[in-house]
Design an enzyme around this catalytic site. Structure first.
Site, PDB file in Angstrom:
ATOM      1  N   HIS A 170     -22.224  19.966  -5.763  1.00  0.00           N
ATOM      2  CA  HIS A 170     -22.953  21.068  -5.125  1.00  0.00           C
ATOM      3  C   HIS A 170     -21.963  21.977  -4.416  1.00  0.00           C
ATOM      4  O   HIS A 170     -22.001  23.188  -4.584  1.00  0.00           O
ATOM      5  CB  HIS A 170     -24.008  20.535  -4.153  1.00  0.00           C
ATOM      6  CG  HIS A 170     -24.885  21.630  -3.611  1.00  0.00           C
ATOM      7  ND1 HIS A 170     -26.029  21.383  -2.879  1.00  0.00           N
ATOM      8  CD2 HIS A 170     -24.790  22.984  -3.674  1.00  0.00           C
ATOM      9  CE1 HIS A 170     -26.592  22.543  -2.543  1.00  0.00           C
ATOM     10  NE2 HIS A 170     -25.856  23.518  -2.993  1.00  0.00           N
ATOM     11  N   GLU A 221     -20.988  29.832  -3.871  1.00  0.00           N
ATOM     12  CA  GLU A 221     -20.261  28.779  -3.158  1.00  0.00           C
ATOM     13  C   GLU A 221     -18.944  29.310  -2.584  1.00  0.00           C
ATOM     14  O   GLU A 221     -18.565  28.973  -1.458  1.00  0.00           O
ATOM     15  CB  GLU A 221     -20.005  27.579  -4.081  1.00  0.00           C
ATOM     16  CG  GLU A 221     -21.257  26.798  -4.426  1.00  0.00           C
ATOM     17  CD  GLU A 221     -21.943  26.214  -3.202  1.00  0.00           C
ATOM     18  OE1 GLU A 221     -21.261  25.574  -2.376  1.00  0.00           O
ATOM     19  OE2 GLU A 221     -23.166  26.400  -3.055  1.00  0.00           O
ATOM     20  N   HIS A 258     -18.944  29.586   1.396  1.00  0.00           N
ATOM     21  CA  HIS A 258     -18.184  28.466   1.948  1.00  0.00           C
ATOM     22  C   HIS A 258     -16.671  28.589   1.745  1.00  0.00           C
ATOM     23  O   HIS A 258     -15.900  28.343   2.665  1.00  0.00           O
ATOM     24  CB  HIS A 258     -18.665  27.149   1.326  1.00  0.00           C
ATOM     25  CG  HIS A 258     -20.122  26.880   1.506  1.00  0.00           C
ATOM     26  ND1 HIS A 258     -20.674  26.526   2.719  1.00  0.00           N
ATOM     27  CD2 HIS A 258     -21.156  26.916   0.625  1.00  0.00           C
ATOM     28  CE1 HIS A 258     -21.979  26.346   2.578  1.00  0.00           C
ATOM     29  NE2 HIS A 258     -22.300  26.579   1.319  1.00  0.00           N
TER      30      HIS A 258
END
Length: 227
Positions: free
Chosen positions: A62, A116, A120
């Site tokens: 993930h 992502e 992040h």
């Protein structure tokens, strides 16, 4: 005697140095998060397989998420640092296998990876550039083989129910560290094994004991659904 101007210049220089030092230590650890596709797909919202076809029946990545020790986390740290697929061209085939998108509509994964990175990965740029970030995450997937670890403990994705404690203990036995376990619920309201969190140091290479774990929201008995 120093002039006010030179004193101000020195103060500004010290401030800049302190800001650089702070920027180089802008998070405390990573959560490395893997999800079980059987649980992702076995909900009311369902799922869509990638354009490359149904993924393997294995945990998939993930993300790799910077976090602070106090339970908060940075996000979207650099709006100017956009995802650039040309920087990871050598990793794409491995990412399609290990980091597929199951969201709808069906996709090639680029939108997922872009999200992502921008949410992040940009918060880890003091440690890792874009290629290093994705490459390090793929290496962590090889290091943390959750499916094999669970199978070694007799825990299989067979729609059976297993105790949360036995799943946690098996992963701790396999990795050396206590994991965070996240569950979701299927349409019959069964608690399912959904995501597993392990903690990694800021170099994204070494597993560490988690400073804190996410709340599990799991029952004492959880289903490991087929996929």
């Amino acid at each position: 005697m120093e002039s006010k101007g030179s004193t101000l210049t020195k103060l500004l220089l010290l401030l800049n140095i302190s800001l650089v030092l702070c920027a180089s230590e802008d998070f405390d650890f990573f959560y490395f998060v893997q999800q079980w596709p059987g649980a992702y797909c076995d909900t009311k919202q369902s799922c869509c397989y990638p354009k490359t076809g149904k993924p393997a029946a294995d945990f998939s990545i993930h993300g790799l998420w910077p976090n602070y020790n106090d339970g908060s986390w940075p996000s979207n740290c650099d709006p100017d640092s956009v995802f650039d697929k040309s920087q990871i061209s050598d990793l794409v085939s491995s990412m399609e296998k290990n980091w597929p998108s199951l969201s709808c509509p069906s996709s090639n994964g680029m939108r997922f990876w872009s999200h992502e990175w921008e949410k992040h990965g940009t918060c880890a740029e003091s440690e890792l550039d874009q290629h290093e970030y994705f490459e390090a995450t793929l290496k962590l997937k090889q290091k943390v083989n959750l499916l094999q670890t669970l199978k070694n403990a007799g825990i299989e994705p067979d729609d059976g129910f297993y105790s949360l404690e036995s799943i946690s203990d098996a992963i701790k036995e396999g990795t050396g560290f206590a994991p965070g376990i996240e569950c979701n619920r299927d349409s019959a309201h069964n608690s399912q094994l959904y995501q597993v969190y392990v903690c990694v140091d800021t170099s994204a290479s070494n597993l560490i004991e988690c400073p804190l774990l996410p709340k599990s929201k799991c029952g004492s008995q959880i289903q490991f659904p087929k996929f």
